[in-house]
Scaffold this active site. Structure first.
Site: not given
Ligand SMILES: Cc1ncc(COP(=O)(O)O)c(C=O)c1O
Length: 334
Positions: A93-95
Site C-alpha cells: 500500500q505504498s503511497n
C-alpha cells in the site's frame, strides 16, 4: 517482506554528485493551502487560534501527498539521466509507489514497482491506482530489505536488457537530494505563516522531516515515528549529512517514538481516535499509517507540555488516504 517491515532508505545508486544536480521538475500545485483548525485545536487541548493544517494532501498529482515534493527532485535527476523507466519499491500500500507511477505517467515514462509482500487476490487502495497509472508490478513475498534491493536491481537490469534506461528511486523516495522538496515546503510555510513554533509530521523514510529541519531548524520540527525504519534518528542524521549546510546534532532532533504501537502495519488505538477526531472536528480525513499517528503524536505532545497551549503549531497533512482502503484495520473504522 511484510508490510510492517519496510527496509531502510538509502541513496539511489544512480544519484549524481551534488554539483551536477538539476532543477526540480514541477509535478504539483503550489503553494498548498494552510488552513486554521480551531475545532481540532480545542479538542487537542490547544488554544483555538493556535493550530493550522498544511494541506500537502492537496499537492495535486495522483491523489496528492508528500511524495510529490520529493519526486520533483528525483524525477529531475531521472530525466537528466535520460531515464525511460522509474523503478522503485515499497509496501503493497505504498503511497510513494503510487505517486511514482503517477509521476512517470505525467512525464511520459514507464514505471516498475517492486512491492514487498504477497499479491492479494483483490487489488484495493493504492494498488488500484498503481494499476490505473499503468505501473508494472513485481511482487516479492517474504522480502527482506536486502532482497527487495536485489529485486529492484534485477528489474532495473531487465529494463536495460530491453534497451531502456532505468532510474532507481530509493524506498520511500527519500534521499538527501529529494529532501530538498521539504526544505522548499518549510520556506513556503514561513511565507504563509510567520512565527511558527512547531511543525508536526509523520516520520517514515525520513526525507520529509529532514527537509523541514533543513529549512526551519531542528527545534521547530517534531517527527512522529511510524515504525518504518529501525533507527529514525540515524536515518535522519544520514539524510541531513548529505544536505549542504543542514547538519545538526542528533540530540537536537525531536523524534517521538510513542505512536509506533504494535508496528507499522497495525492500526493503533491512538491513530483510530485521531482519525475520528480530525474527521469529526474539521472534516479532514487522515490515513491510518502516517497522518493518524502524526496527529495522535501532536495530541500527546500537547498533553505532556512539549507543545504549549498557545504555541503556534502546524500539523502537516502528508496525504495517504488511498491506503485506508487497503488497510487491515479498515473494518474497525467502518
Ligand atoms: C502519507 C505519508 N505521510 C508521511 C510519510 C512519511 O514521509 P517520509 O518517508 O519522508 O518520512 C509517508 C511515507 O511513506 C506517507 O506515505
Amino acid at each position: 517482506m511484510a508490510e510492517n517491515a519496510p527496509p531502510e532508505s538509502r541513496p539511489p545508486e544512480n544519484a549524481q554528485p551534488a554539483s551536477a544536480q538539476p532543477a526540480p521538475v514541477c509535478l504539483g500545485t503550489w503553494p498548498t493551502p494552510v488552513e486554521p483548525a480551531p475545532r481540532l485545536a480545542a479538542a487537542a487541548g490547544l488554544a483555538a487560534d493556535a493550530l493550522w493544517i498544511k494541506r500537502d494532501d492537496l499537492s495535486g498529482l495522483g491523489g496528492g501527498g508528500n511524495k510529490v515534493r520529493k519526486l520533483q527532485y528525483s524525477c529531475a535527476q531521472a530525466l537528466a539521466a535520460g531515464a525511460t523507466t522509474l523503478v522503485t519499491s515499497g509496501a503493497p500500500q505504498s503511497n510513494h509507489a503510487r505517486l511514482t507511477a503517477a509521476a512517470a505517467a505525467r512525464l511520459g515514462l514507464r514505471s516498475v514497482l517492486v512491492l514487498g509482500g504477497e499479491q492479494p487476490a483483490l487489488s484495493q487502495g493504492n494498488l488500484v491506482l498503481d494499476r490505473l497509472a499503468g505501473a508494472q508490478l513485481a511482487w516479492l513475498p517474504g522480502a527482506t530489505p536486502e532482497r527487495l534491493r536485489d529485486e529492484v536491481e534485477r528489474q532495473a537490469q531487465q529494463v536495460r536488457d530491453g534497451g531502456g534506461v532505468p532510474y532507481v528511486i530509493p524506498f520511500g523516495g527519500s534521499s538527501s537530494f529529494s529532501a530538498r522538496g521539504y526544505a522548499d515546503c518549510g520556506t513556503e510555510l514561513l511565507d504563509q505563516l510567520p512565527g511558527i513554533d512547531h511543525v508536526v509530521v509523520a516520520f517514515g523514510s525520513g526525507a520529509t522531516m529532514a527537509g523541514l529541519v533543513a529549512s526551519l531548524g531542528a527545534g521547530r520540527v517534531i517527527g512522529i515515528d511510524t515504525g518504518a525504519v529501525a533507527d529514525p534518528g540515524a536515518t535522519l542524521e544520514t539524510l541531513l549529512d548529505g544536505m549542504p549546510g543542514a547538519a545538526v546534532r542528533q540530540a537536537d532532533l525531536r523524534i517521538d517514538r510513542g505512536q509506533v504501537g504494535a508496528g507499522y502495519a497495525e492500526l493503533t488505538p491512538g491513530a483510530a481516535a485521531a482519525m475520528r477526531l480530525a474527521a469529526r472536528t474539521e472534516g479532514i480525513f487522515l490515513d491510518p499509517t502516517y497522518t493518524a499517528r502524526a496527529l495522535a503524536g501532536l495530541i500527546a505532545c500537547v498533553a505532556d507540555g512539549r507543545i504549549g497551549h498557545r504555541d503556534r503549531t502546524v500539523f502537516l497533512h502528508t496525504g495517504g488516504l488511498p491506503g485506508l482502503f487497503g488497510h487491515p484495520g479498515l473494518p474497525q473504522l467502518a
